[in-house]
Motif scaffolding. Structure first.
Motif, PDB file in Angstrom:
ATOM      1  N   THR A 153       0.875  -1.077  -0.138  1.00  0.00           N
ATOM      2  CA  THR A 153       0.047  -0.164  -0.083  1.00  0.00           C
ATOM      3  C   THR A 153       0.965   1.193  -0.022  1.00  0.00           C
ATOM      4  OG1 THR A 153       0.082   0.244   2.498  1.00  0.00           O
ATOM      5  CG2 THR A 153      -1.883  -1.072   1.452  1.00  0.00           C
ATOM      6  N   LEU A 154       0.177   2.446  -0.540  1.00  0.00           N
ATOM      7  CA  LEU A 154       0.970   3.576  -0.564  1.00  0.00           C
ATOM      8  C   LEU A 154       1.463   4.044   0.873  1.00  0.00           C
ATOM      9  CD1 LEU A 154       2.364   6.048  -1.979  1.00  0.00           C
ATOM     10  CD2 LEU A 154      -0.131   7.224  -1.445  1.00  0.00           C
ATOM     11  N   GLY A 155       0.690   3.827   2.091  1.00  0.00           N
ATOM     12  CA  GLY A 155       0.993   4.219   3.269  1.00  0.00           C
ATOM     13  C   GLY A 155       2.235   3.402   3.735  1.00  0.00           C
ATOM     14  N   GLU A 156       2.366   2.140   3.502  1.00  0.00           N
ATOM     15  CA  GLU A 156       3.581   1.379   3.948  1.00  0.00           C
ATOM     16  C   GLU A 156       4.841   1.757   3.088  1.00  0.00           C
ATOM     17  OE1 GLU A 156       2.247  -2.516   2.975  1.00  0.00           O
ATOM     18  OE2 GLU A 156       0.930  -2.824   4.618  1.00  0.00           O
ATOM     19  N   ALA A 157       4.649   2.191   1.725  1.00  0.00           N
ATOM     20  CA  ALA A 157       5.641   2.608   0.957  1.00  0.00           C
ATOM     21  C   ALA A 157       6.396   3.964   1.479  1.00  0.00           C
ATOM     22  CB  ALA A 157       5.240   2.726  -0.624  1.00  0.00           C
ATOM     23  N   LEU A 158       5.425   4.919   1.749  1.00  0.00           N
ATOM     24  CA  LEU A 158       5.993   6.153   2.136  1.00  0.00           C
ATOM     25  C   LEU A 158       6.682   6.136   3.472  1.00  0.00           C
ATOM     26  CD1 LEU A 158       3.044   8.709   1.174  1.00  0.00           C
ATOM     27  CD2 LEU A 158       5.288   8.040   0.024  1.00  0.00           C
ATOM     28  N   ALA A 159       5.985   5.297   4.345  1.00  0.00           N
ATOM     29  CA  ALA A 159       6.609   4.973   5.795  1.00  0.00           C
ATOM     30  C   ALA A 159       8.002   4.142   5.797  1.00  0.00           C
ATOM     31  CB  ALA A 159       5.663   4.056   6.510  1.00  0.00           C
TER      32      ALA A 159
ATOM     33  N   ASN B  99       9.802  21.802   2.394  1.00  0.00           N
ATOM     34  CA  ASN B  99       9.322  21.400   1.026  1.00  0.00           C
ATOM     35  C   ASN B  99       8.150  20.127   1.389  1.00  0.00           C
ATOM     36  OD1 ASN B  99      11.206  22.622  -0.764  1.00  0.00           O
ATOM     37  ND2 ASN B  99      12.556  21.357   0.422  1.00  0.00           N
ATOM     38  N   ARG B 100       6.942  20.384   0.735  1.00  0.00           N
ATOM     39  CA  ARG B 100       6.062  19.333   1.259  1.00  0.00           C
ATOM     40  C   ARG B 100       5.079  19.126   0.150  1.00  0.00           C
ATOM     41  NH1 ARG B 100       2.015  21.927   5.848  1.00  0.00           N
ATOM     42  NH2 ARG B 100       1.471  23.051   4.049  1.00  0.00           N
ATOM     43  N   ILE B 101       4.440  17.762   0.288  1.00  0.00           N
ATOM     44  CA  ILE B 101       3.177  17.138  -0.480  1.00  0.00           C
ATOM     45  C   ILE B 101       2.147  17.019   0.515  1.00  0.00           C
ATOM     46  CG2 ILE B 101       2.253  15.609  -1.854  1.00  0.00           C
ATOM     47  CD1 ILE B 101       4.976  15.348  -3.498  1.00  0.00           C
ATOM     48  N   VAL B 102       1.168  17.571   0.335  1.00  0.00           N
ATOM     49  CA  VAL B 102      -0.089  17.101   1.315  1.00  0.00           C
ATOM     50  C   VAL B 102      -0.884  16.094   0.431  1.00  0.00           C
ATOM     51  CG1 VAL B 102      -1.870  17.912   2.773  1.00  0.00           C
ATOM     52  CG2 VAL B 102       0.257  19.059   2.683  1.00  0.00           C
ATOM     53  N   LEU B 103      -1.249  14.995   1.037  1.00  0.00           N
ATOM     54  CA  LEU B 103      -2.026  13.830   0.399  1.00  0.00           C
ATOM     55  C   LEU B 103      -3.260  13.742   1.187  1.00  0.00           C
ATOM     56  CD1 LEU B 103       0.729  11.539  -0.254  1.00  0.00           C
ATOM     57  CD2 LEU B 103      -0.024  13.128  -1.909  1.00  0.00           C
ATOM     58  N   ALA B 104      -4.290  13.337   0.706  1.00  0.00           N
ATOM     59  CA  ALA B 104      -5.381  12.708   1.257  1.00  0.00           C
ATOM     60  C   ALA B 104      -5.282  11.522   1.890  1.00  0.00           C
ATOM     61  CB  ALA B 104      -6.704  12.729   0.056  1.00  0.00           C
ATOM     62  N   ALA B 105      -5.502  11.711   3.247  1.00  0.00           N
ATOM     63  CA  ALA B 105      -5.250  10.038   4.114  1.00  0.00           C
ATOM     64  C   ALA B 105      -5.922   8.870   3.446  1.00  0.00           C
ATOM     65  CB  ALA B 105      -5.865  10.349   5.437  1.00  0.00           C
ATOM     66  N   ARG B 106      -7.036   9.351   2.730  1.00  0.00           N
ATOM     67  CA  ARG B 106      -7.626   8.084   2.085  1.00  0.00           C
ATOM     68  C   ARG B 106      -6.641   7.337   1.008  1.00  0.00           C
ATOM     69  NH1 ARG B 106      -9.902  12.212  -0.653  1.00  0.00           N
ATOM     70  NH2 ARG B 106      -9.509  12.067  -2.918  1.00  0.00           N
ATOM     71  N   ALA B 107      -5.924   8.085   0.590  1.00  0.00           N
ATOM     72  CA  ALA B 107      -4.827   7.561  -0.513  1.00  0.00           C
ATOM     73  C   ALA B 107      -3.895   6.520   0.199  1.00  0.00           C
ATOM     74  CB  ALA B 107      -4.076   8.438  -1.353  1.00  0.00           C
ATOM     75  N   MET B 108      -3.742   6.415   1.343  1.00  0.00           N
ATOM     76  CA  MET B 108      -2.752   5.572   1.993  1.00  0.00           C
ATOM     77  C   MET B 108      -3.071   4.294   1.798  1.00  0.00           C
ATOM     78  SD  MET B 108      -0.359   7.748   3.132  1.00  0.00           S
ATOM     79  CE  MET B 108      -0.798   8.809   1.489  1.00  0.00           C
ATOM     80  N   ALA B 109      -4.294   3.905   1.771  1.00  0.00           N
ATOM     81  CA  ALA B 109      -4.813   2.626   1.498  1.00  0.00           C
ATOM     82  C   ALA B 109      -4.536   2.057   0.226  1.00  0.00           C
ATOM     83  CB  ALA B 109      -6.010   2.348   2.047  1.00  0.00           C
ATOM     84  N   ASN B 110      -4.244   3.020  -1.073  1.00  0.00           N
ATOM     85  CA  ASN B 110      -4.073   2.856  -2.379  1.00  0.00           C
ATOM     86  C   ASN B 110      -3.135   1.580  -2.417  1.00  0.00           C
ATOM     87  OD1 ASN B 110      -5.844   4.789  -2.769  1.00  0.00           O
ATOM     88  ND2 ASN B 110      -4.544   5.377  -4.595  1.00  0.00           N
ATOM     89  N   PRO B 111      -3.436   0.288  -3.065  1.00  0.00           N
ATOM     90  CA  PRO B 111      -2.595  -0.659  -3.491  1.00  0.00           C
ATOM     91  C   PRO B 111      -1.794  -0.431  -4.690  1.00  0.00           C
ATOM     92  CG  PRO B 111      -4.624  -1.259  -4.593  1.00  0.00           C
ATOM     93  CD  PRO B 111      -4.965   0.049  -3.694  1.00  0.00           C
ATOM     94  N   LEU B 112      -0.612  -1.097  -4.663  1.00  0.00           N
ATOM     95  CA  LEU B 112       0.143  -1.044  -5.702  1.00  0.00           C
ATOM     96  C   LEU B 112      -0.542  -1.417  -7.037  1.00  0.00           C
ATOM     97  CD1 LEU B 112       3.317  -0.788  -6.388  1.00  0.00           C
ATOM     98  CD2 LEU B 112       3.491  -3.265  -6.381  1.00  0.00           C
TER      99      LEU B 112
ATOM    100  N   ILE C  59       6.258   7.977  -6.656  1.00  0.00           N
ATOM    101  CA  ILE C  59       5.978   6.775  -5.846  1.00  0.00           C
ATOM    102  C   ILE C  59       4.354   6.579  -5.513  1.00  0.00           C
ATOM    103  CG2 ILE C  59       6.069   5.643  -3.337  1.00  0.00           C
ATOM    104  CD1 ILE C  59       8.819   6.939  -3.202  1.00  0.00           C
ATOM    105  N   CYS C  60       3.976   7.989  -5.647  1.00  0.00           N
ATOM    106  CA  CYS C  60       2.333   7.934  -5.346  1.00  0.00           C
ATOM    107  C   CYS C  60       1.948   7.362  -6.692  1.00  0.00           C
ATOM    108  CB  CYS C  60       1.823   9.345  -5.030  1.00  0.00           C
ATOM    109  SG  CYS C  60       2.186  10.137  -3.609  1.00  0.00           S
ATOM    110  N   LEU C  61       2.179   7.792  -7.835  1.00  0.00           N
ATOM    111  CA  LEU C  61       1.806   7.137  -9.270  1.00  0.00           C
ATOM    112  C   LEU C  61       1.828   5.854  -8.976  1.00  0.00           C
ATOM    113  CD1 LEU C  61       3.156   9.826 -11.413  1.00  0.00           C
ATOM    114  CD2 LEU C  61       1.056   9.790 -10.726  1.00  0.00           C
ATOM    115  N   ARG C  62       2.736   5.077  -8.721  1.00  0.00           N
ATOM    116  CA  ARG C  62       2.938   3.710  -8.332  1.00  0.00           C
ATOM    117  C   ARG C  62       1.574   2.999  -7.862  1.00  0.00           C
ATOM    118  NH1 ARG C  62       7.537   0.627  -9.231  1.00  0.00           N
ATOM    119  NH2 ARG C  62       7.117  -0.545  -7.475  1.00  0.00           N
ATOM    120  N   TYR C  63       1.247   3.851  -6.949  1.00  0.00           N
ATOM    121  CA  TYR C  63      -0.022   3.192  -6.289  1.00  0.00           C
ATOM    122  C   TYR C  63      -1.499   3.970  -6.645  1.00  0.00           C
ATOM    123  CZ  TYR C  63       3.434   1.183  -3.226  1.00  0.00           C
ATOM    124  OH  TYR C  63       4.231  -0.023  -2.932  1.00  0.00           O
ATOM    125  N   GLY C  64      -1.441   4.501  -7.921  1.00  0.00           N
ATOM    126  CA  GLY C  64      -2.603   5.078  -8.604  1.00  0.00           C
ATOM    127  C   GLY C  64      -3.223   6.199  -7.811  1.00  0.00           C
TER     128      GLY C  64
END
Length: 321
Positions: free
Chosen positions: A76-82, A176-189, A134-139
């Motif tokens: 998931t994106l959350g796991e990848a960013l962590a 320097n910062r990117i703010v993402l919607a928290a719901r996107a953290m569950a996005n699968p690869l 990385i975000c794009l890899r998770y749609g």
């Protein structure tokens, strides 16, 4: 032998177009200030304002070494960013990359901690581009990117970047910062991308982090903590000791064994940060005082006079063009 501040990874020679100045350790390693300067030169020669950003997006996980190999195993994106935040010290020293949850938002922030490495616009664009890649890899869709901020001032026509990202970036930000919607953290690869084996990559990342911790003097760990959190008021010995999971007494003794003291490290961090902020000229003195962890401008001015024998306003006038 790595430089004192460094960046490493298989992606470096291809990105900079030359292996000049690299050490092989066993991956390509380059002094961080040299990397930032060379990337800034690349940016200056580009007509396309999106070039550096797109370079960052195009870096594949394995191009950033052990952190990328571990990241490629995350589902998931959350796991990848962590994983990226956890492994980032193996990619680049004297820098901070964090992932923080704020309600319905997730803030991914980045900066080089040494304030003397400036300008560093291209480095910020490259790293935030890497994060978006990385975000794009998770749609992650454009509507899930809520905000984008850079610490440098705007210096070119950014309509193309705003159109490409679907939002207008902000400048002169503390980080320097990117703010993402928290719901996107569950996005699968994405289904068209393969998940790497997790166990081996995670073990290699942990070995690398443990080796780095053993090799990094405590005084450097304290310095990095202070530079990363001065503007949040992290200036107390007790606070730093707690972050390092040790008692104040242990911290004092360990620093003394290295011939350093907490007070001296704090003063040095404040001094070099103050000089850099004054030289840039865009912040009022009261704001600089707060960013250095002082309670007010007068406390900062007194400390500055002890360091330089003059007032901060005087040094600012000397550095103005």
């Amino acid at each position: 032998m790595k430089p004192s501040s460094w960046i490493r990874g298989p992606f470096l020679p291809a990105l900079l177009g030359s292996a000049e100045g690299f050490a092989i350790d066993p991956e390509p390693v380059l002094a961080l200030d040299s990397f930032v300067r060379r990337l800034e030169d690349q940016r200056a020669g580009q007509q396309d304002v999106l070039a550096i950003w797109r370079w960052g997006e195009a870096i594949v996980p394995h191009g950033i070494g052990l952190p990328g190999q571990a990241l490629a195993s995350r589902r998931t994106l959350g796991e990848a960013l962590a994983t990226l935040a956890r492994g980032f010290p193996l990619l680049q020293s004297d820098s901070s990359l964090t992932v923080d949850h704020h309600g319905d938002e997730v803030h991914v922030t980045y900066r080089v901690l040494d304030p003397r490495i400036w300008p560093r616009r291209a480095d910020a664009e490259l790293t935030l581009g890497l994060i978006r890649g990385i975000c794009l890899r998770y749609g992650v869709t454009r509507d899930a990117v809520l905000d984008l901020g850079f610490e440098h001032p705007a210096d070119r026509d950014l309509r193309a970047l705003a159109t490409y990202l679907g939002l207008r970036p902000r400048f002169d930000q503390p980080l320097n910062r990117i703010v993402l919607a928290a719901r996107a953290m569950a996005n699968p690869l994405r289904a068209d991308l393969a998940v790497s084996a997790a166990t081996e990559a995670e073990a290699a990342l942990e070995r690398g982090l443990n080796a780095l911790r053993r090799q990094t003097p405590l005084s450097i760990q304290v310095q990095d903590l202070l530079l990363a959190h001065l503007d949040q008021g992290l200036v107390g010995q007790a606070q730093v000791a707690a972050r390092l999971q040790m008692s104040e007494r242990t911290l004092r003794r360990a620093l003394a064994a290295e011939g350093r003291s907490f007070h001296d490290i704090l003063a040095e961090c404040r001094r070099i940060h103050a000089q850099a902020l004054l030289a840039r000229g865009e912040l009022p003195l009261c704001e600089i005082a707060l960013r250095l962890g002082y309670s007010d401008q007068s406390a900062f001015s007194r400390a500055f006079a002890r360091w330089h024998g003059t007032a901060p306003r005087t040094l600012r006038r000397r550095t103005e063009p």
